[in-house]
Design an enzyme around this catalytic site. Structure first.
Site, PDB file in Angstrom:
ATOM      1  N   THR A  64       0.838  -1.196   0.000  1.00  0.00           N
ATOM      2  CA  THR A  64       0.000   0.000   0.000  1.00  0.00           C
ATOM      3  C   THR A  64       0.873   1.244   0.000  1.00  0.00           C
ATOM      4  O   THR A  64       2.101   1.159  -0.190  1.00  0.00           O
ATOM      5  CB  THR A  64      -1.005  -0.062   1.184  1.00  0.00           C
ATOM      6  OG1 THR A  64      -1.898   1.046   1.073  1.00  0.00           O
ATOM      7  CG2 THR A  64      -0.333  -0.042   2.545  1.00  0.00           C
ATOM      8  N   LYS A 101       3.429   1.292  -4.048  1.00  0.00           N
ATOM      9  CA  LYS A 101       2.878   0.523  -5.174  1.00  0.00           C
ATOM     10  C   LYS A 101       3.714   0.651  -6.451  1.00  0.00           C
ATOM     11  O   LYS A 101       3.847  -0.303  -7.203  1.00  0.00           O
ATOM     12  CB  LYS A 101       1.428   0.924  -5.435  1.00  0.00           C
ATOM     13  CG  LYS A 101       0.482   0.458  -4.323  1.00  0.00           C
ATOM     14  CD  LYS A 101      -0.968   0.756  -4.655  1.00  0.00           C
ATOM     15  CE  LYS A 101      -1.863   0.405  -3.478  1.00  0.00           C
ATOM     16  NZ  LYS A 101      -3.290   0.655  -3.748  1.00  0.00           N
ATOM     17  N   ASN A 131      -0.213  -3.874  -6.210  1.00  0.00           N
ATOM     18  CA  ASN A 131      -0.612  -3.935  -4.788  1.00  0.00           C
ATOM     19  C   ASN A 131      -0.455  -5.344  -4.235  1.00  0.00           C
ATOM     20  O   ASN A 131      -0.739  -5.569  -3.061  1.00  0.00           O
ATOM     21  CB  ASN A 131      -2.057  -3.452  -4.590  1.00  0.00           C
ATOM     22  CG  ASN A 131      -3.060  -4.492  -5.040  1.00  0.00           C
ATOM     23  OD1 ASN A 131      -2.796  -5.276  -5.941  1.00  0.00           O
ATOM     24  ND2 ASN A 131      -4.221  -4.508  -4.409  1.00  0.00           N
ATOM     25  N   ASP A 167      -6.325  -4.107  -7.258  1.00  0.00           N
ATOM     26  CA  ASP A 167      -7.230  -2.957  -7.084  1.00  0.00           C
ATOM     27  C   ASP A 167      -8.163  -2.852  -8.290  1.00  0.00           C
ATOM     28  O   ASP A 167      -9.326  -2.445  -8.153  1.00  0.00           O
ATOM     29  CB  ASP A 167      -6.435  -1.646  -6.980  1.00  0.00           C
ATOM     30  CG  ASP A 167      -5.725  -1.512  -5.634  1.00  0.00           C
ATOM     31  OD1 ASP A 167      -6.208  -2.072  -4.639  1.00  0.00           O
ATOM     32  OD2 ASP A 167      -4.680  -0.823  -5.597  1.00  0.00           O
ATOM     33  N   GLY A 219      -4.623   9.956  -8.927  1.00  0.00           N
ATOM     34  CA  GLY A 219      -3.530   9.302  -8.216  1.00  0.00           C
ATOM     35  C   GLY A 219      -3.480   7.824  -8.564  1.00  0.00           C
ATOM     36  O   GLY A 219      -4.017   7.377  -9.583  1.00  0.00           O
ATOM     37  N   ASN A 254      -9.837  15.721 -12.323  1.00  0.00           N
ATOM     38  CA  ASN A 254      -8.978  15.867 -11.141  1.00  0.00           C
ATOM     39  C   ASN A 254      -8.836  17.336 -10.784  1.00  0.00           C
ATOM     40  O   ASN A 254      -8.884  18.210 -11.653  1.00  0.00           O
ATOM     41  CB  ASN A 254      -7.584  15.279 -11.426  1.00  0.00           C
ATOM     42  CG  ASN A 254      -6.764  15.156 -10.155  1.00  0.00           C
ATOM     43  OD1 ASN A 254      -7.246  14.663  -9.145  1.00  0.00           O
ATOM     44  ND2 ASN A 254      -5.523  15.617 -10.191  1.00  0.00           N
ATOM     45  N   THR A 304      -6.212  18.902  -9.909  1.00  0.00           N
ATOM     46  CA  THR A 304      -5.080  19.399 -10.699  1.00  0.00           C
ATOM     47  C   THR A 304      -5.248  18.833 -12.111  1.00  0.00           C
ATOM     48  O   THR A 304      -4.982  17.649 -12.351  1.00  0.00           O
ATOM     49  CB  THR A 304      -3.741  18.916 -10.090  1.00  0.00           C
ATOM     50  OG1 THR A 304      -3.732  19.249  -8.692  1.00  0.00           O
ATOM     51  CG2 THR A 304      -2.551  19.537 -10.777  1.00  0.00           C
ATOM     52  N   ARG A 332      -2.762  16.511 -14.205  1.00  0.00           N
ATOM     53  CA  ARG A 332      -2.578  15.095 -13.837  1.00  0.00           C
ATOM     54  C   ARG A 332      -3.668  14.231 -14.480  1.00  0.00           C
ATOM     55  O   ARG A 332      -3.410  13.100 -14.899  1.00  0.00           O
ATOM     56  CB  ARG A 332      -2.609  14.926 -12.314  1.00  0.00           C
ATOM     57  CG  ARG A 332      -1.462  15.617 -11.614  1.00  0.00           C
ATOM     58  CD  ARG A 332      -1.435  15.226 -10.149  1.00  0.00           C
ATOM     59  NE  ARG A 332      -1.035  13.848  -9.955  1.00  0.00           N
ATOM     60  CZ  ARG A 332      -1.320  13.115  -8.869  1.00  0.00           C
ATOM     61  NH1 ARG A 332      -2.019  13.637  -7.887  1.00  0.00           N
ATOM     62  NH2 ARG A 332      -0.916  11.881  -8.774  1.00  0.00           N
ATOM     63  N   LEU A 368     -13.991   4.943  -3.072  1.00  0.00           N
ATOM     64  CA  LEU A 368     -12.882   4.134  -2.555  1.00  0.00           C
ATOM     65  C   LEU A 368     -12.550   4.475  -1.107  1.00  0.00           C
ATOM     66  O   LEU A 368     -11.997   3.662  -0.378  1.00  0.00           O
ATOM     67  CB  LEU A 368     -11.640   4.323  -3.440  1.00  0.00           C
ATOM     68  CG  LEU A 368     -11.416   3.207  -4.460  1.00  0.00           C
ATOM     69  CD1 LEU A 368     -12.607   3.030  -5.346  1.00  0.00           C
ATOM     70  CD2 LEU A 368     -10.179   3.448  -5.280  1.00  0.00           C
ATOM     71  N   TYR A 425     -13.050   4.961   2.770  1.00  0.00           N
ATOM     72  CA  TYR A 425     -13.931   4.368   3.778  1.00  0.00           C
ATOM     73  C   TYR A 425     -13.498   4.853   5.154  1.00  0.00           C
ATOM     74  O   TYR A 425     -12.361   5.288   5.339  1.00  0.00           O
ATOM     75  CB  TYR A 425     -13.941   2.838   3.706  1.00  0.00           C
ATOM     76  CG  TYR A 425     -12.582   2.198   3.829  1.00  0.00           C
ATOM     77  CD1 TYR A 425     -11.858   1.870   2.707  1.00  0.00           C
ATOM     78  CD2 TYR A 425     -12.021   1.933   5.069  1.00  0.00           C
ATOM     79  CE1 TYR A 425     -10.612   1.290   2.801  1.00  0.00           C
ATOM     80  CE2 TYR A 425     -10.774   1.346   5.186  1.00  0.00           C
ATOM     81  CZ  TYR A 425     -10.071   1.033   4.045  1.00  0.00           C
ATOM     82  OH  TYR A 425      -8.834   0.462   4.149  1.00  0.00           O
TER      83      TYR A 425
HETATM   84  P1  NAP Z   1      -3.322   9.616  -4.157  1.00  0.00           P
HETATM   85  O1  NAP Z   1      -2.474   8.935  -5.186  1.00  0.00           O
HETATM   86  O2  NAP Z   1      -2.679  10.375  -3.062  1.00  0.00           O
HETATM   87  O3  NAP Z   1      -4.323  10.616  -4.945  1.00  0.00           O
HETATM   88  C1  NAP Z   1      -5.117  11.505  -4.233  1.00  0.00           C
HETATM   89  C2  NAP Z   1      -6.095  12.181  -5.167  1.00  0.00           C
HETATM   90  O4  NAP Z   1      -7.002  12.950  -4.371  1.00  0.00           O
HETATM   91  C3  NAP Z   1      -5.456  13.136  -6.167  1.00  0.00           C
HETATM   92  O5  NAP Z   1      -6.110  13.028  -7.395  1.00  0.00           O
HETATM   93  C4  NAP Z   1      -5.719  14.503  -5.510  1.00  0.00           C
HETATM   94  O6  NAP Z   1      -5.806  15.557  -6.440  1.00  0.00           O
HETATM   95  C5  NAP Z   1      -7.087  14.271  -4.916  1.00  0.00           C
HETATM   96  N1  NAP Z   1      -7.418  15.224  -3.858  1.00  0.00           N
HETATM   97  C6  NAP Z   1      -6.811  15.331  -2.650  1.00  0.00           C
HETATM   98  N2  NAP Z   1      -7.392  16.322  -1.939  1.00  0.00           N
HETATM   99  C7  NAP Z   1      -8.384  16.850  -2.721  1.00  0.00           C
HETATM  100  C8  NAP Z   1      -9.334  17.880  -2.546  1.00  0.00           C
HETATM  101  N3  NAP Z   1      -9.391  18.611  -1.414  1.00  0.00           N
HETATM  102  N4  NAP Z   1     -10.210  18.153  -3.535  1.00  0.00           N
HETATM  103  C9  NAP Z   1     -10.171  17.434  -4.694  1.00  0.00           C
HETATM  104  N5  NAP Z   1      -9.275  16.427  -4.919  1.00  0.00           N
HETATM  105  C10 NAP Z   1      -8.397  16.142  -3.947  1.00  0.00           C
HETATM  106  O7  NAP Z   1      -4.307   8.581  -3.446  1.00  0.00           O
HETATM  107  P2  NAP Z   1      -4.732   7.119  -3.918  1.00  0.00           P
HETATM  108  O8  NAP Z   1      -3.706   6.132  -3.498  1.00  0.00           O
HETATM  109  O9  NAP Z   1      -5.151   7.160  -5.359  1.00  0.00           O
HETATM  110  O10 NAP Z   1      -6.002   6.887  -2.980  1.00  0.00           O
HETATM  111  C11 NAP Z   1      -7.156   7.698  -3.115  1.00  0.00           C
HETATM  112  C12 NAP Z   1      -8.186   7.277  -2.076  1.00  0.00           C
HETATM  113  O11 NAP Z   1      -8.618   5.946  -2.323  1.00  0.00           O
HETATM  114  C13 NAP Z   1      -7.628   7.270  -0.654  1.00  0.00           C
HETATM  115  O12 NAP Z   1      -8.613   7.774   0.215  1.00  0.00           O
HETATM  116  C14 NAP Z   1      -7.373   5.814  -0.377  1.00  0.00           C
HETATM  117  O13 NAP Z   1      -7.500   5.531   0.976  1.00  0.00           O
HETATM  118  C15 NAP Z   1      -8.484   5.150  -1.155  1.00  0.00           C
HETATM  119  N6  NAP Z   1      -8.166   3.779  -1.556  1.00  0.00           N
HETATM  120  C16 NAP Z   1      -9.031   2.810  -1.159  1.00  0.00           C
HETATM  121  C17 NAP Z   1      -8.820   1.511  -1.575  1.00  0.00           C
HETATM  122  C18 NAP Z   1      -9.804   0.468  -1.171  1.00  0.00           C
HETATM  123  O14 NAP Z   1      -9.485  -0.712  -1.298  1.00  0.00           O
HETATM  124  N7  NAP Z   1     -10.979   0.847  -0.728  1.00  0.00           N
HETATM  125  C19 NAP Z   1      -7.711   1.183  -2.374  1.00  0.00           C
HETATM  126  C20 NAP Z   1      -6.845   2.209  -2.753  1.00  0.00           C
HETATM  127  C21 NAP Z   1      -7.090   3.511  -2.339  1.00  0.00           C
HETATM  128  P3  NAP Z   1      -4.495  16.418  -6.859  1.00  0.00           P
HETATM  129  O15 NAP Z   1      -3.826  15.634  -7.950  1.00  0.00           O
HETATM  130  O16 NAP Z   1      -5.065  17.702  -7.306  1.00  0.00           O
HETATM  131  O17 NAP Z   1      -3.632  16.531  -5.616  1.00  0.00           O
END
Ligand code: NAP
Length: 275
Positions: free
Chosen positions: A63, A67, A88, A104, A127, A149, A151, A154, A211, A213
């Site tokens: 995680t 990754k 993952n 995932d 992301g 997104n 940004t 990206r 995603l 929780y």
């Molecule tokens: P990440 O790579 O850090 O990406 C974060 C994303 O959130 C980016 O696109 C970022 O946009 C956006 N963001 C952050 N703050 C924001 C805001 N205030 N307004 C709008 N957009 C915002 O994270 P990730 O690994 O992809 O994970 C994303 C989420 O999915 C997390 O909460 C993680 O816990 C969850 N997740 C869950 C599972 C599951 O099995 N349920 C698996 C994987 C991930 P910018 O590019 O503009 O910064």
């Protein structure tokens, strides 16, 4: 005979629900294996992983923030891991060789639980999890996959890498998948979170997947529910990606219900950061 080990590597990783979920499943399957948290900082990740097969590890979930590194160190890659550029799930062969998978992607589709072929999908975020979601939806035959997104550059890059559309603002879709961290820490109220994602400007899709929780319904889940959408929570995605990993390692059908109750039962441990 020493126990076979599995684990989840992250930094931090103490919050993870995967040990509870996988150990419950291993017990149900009658396997005397153990799944443990493996806290490892980025600069030690590769050497730590290389040492695991010799210490009895058969596989590893990976995680944040590892990754990409997991993908880079692997000797072989599944189609999903190769296309997404992140893994993952690692499986160790008898000579320590490393196979990379990204569950995932398939886990998201399993959690959605109905075909997405021919549907319009909108992915919020750009992301790591958004990459997996976009690839999965395209691979499963969605008619159109758009990425929005905060940004925009990206999102444009991700869309161009994987053959999706870049949305300048969230638009109409049949399936919406929130892959941002909005709602993760509970620091903004639901209305603010929904506005940050532009949800206040679109009609609710038939299916809403979040995603994220946590302890309570997230802002995106609350939005979907209040508009009558079918809602898939992040915990279900967590369970389904874990089930796919477990099946890779054990070659047995994963006991989904047991994994779901174990993951739900450990809701108090902390919220929402992937496996
Ligand atoms: P990440 O790579 O850090 O990406 C974060 C994303 O959130 C980016 O696109 C970022 O946009 C956006 N963001 C952050 N703050 C924001 C805001 N205030 N307004 C709008 N957009 C915002 O994270 P990730 O690994 O992809 O994970 C994303 C989420 O999915 C997390 O909460 C993680 O816990 C969850 N997740 C869950 C599972 C599951 O099995 N349920 C698996 C994987 C991930 P910018 O590019 O503009 O910064």
């Amino acid at each position: 005979m020493p126990r076979t080990l599995l684990g989840v590597a992250g930094f931090p990783v103490a919050h993870s629900r995967s040990p509870a979920m996988h150990n419950a499943a291993l017990a149900e399957l009658g396997l005397d294996w153990l799944y443990v948290p493996v806290p490892v900082p980025a600069e030690r990740f590769e050497e730590a992983v290389r040492a695991l097969p010799g210490s009895g590890f058969k596989g590893l979930n990976v995680t944040v923030p590892h990754k990409g590194a997991a993908h880079r160190l692997a000797d072989r890659h599944s189609r999903a891991a190769q296309a997404i550029g992140a893994a993952n799930t690692l499986t160790f062969g008898p000579n320590g060789e490393v196979e990379a998978e990204n569950t995932d992607a398939g886990g998201l589709l399993d959690a959605v639980g109905q075909p997405v072929a021919g549907l319009r999908a909108l992915v919020l975020g750009a992301g790591g999890s958004a990459r997996a979601a976009v690839w999965a939806l395209i691979d499963a035959g969605a008619a159109e996959v758009s990425v929005w997104n905060r940004t925009p550059e990206r999102a444009a890059q991700l869309a161009s890498d994987l053959g999706a559309l870049h949305a300048g603002r969230p638009g109409q879709a049949d399936v919406l998948v929130n892959c941002t961290t909005v709602g993760l820490d509970g620091s903004v109220d639901a209305a603010e979170a929904q506005a940050a994602l532009g949800l206040d400007r679109i009609d609710p899709p038939d299916t809403v997947v979040d995603l994220v929780y946590g302890h309570r319904a997230t802002p995106v889940v609350a939005w979907g529910r209040s508009h009558g959408s079918r809602v898939v929570e992040g915990l279900e995605v967590l369970v389904r990606q874990g089930a796919r990993s477990l099946e890779l390692w054990t070659h047995l059908d994963a006991p989904i219900e047991t994994m779901r109750s174990a993951a739900t039962g450990s809701r108090g441990e902390g919220g929402g950061v992937g496996p």
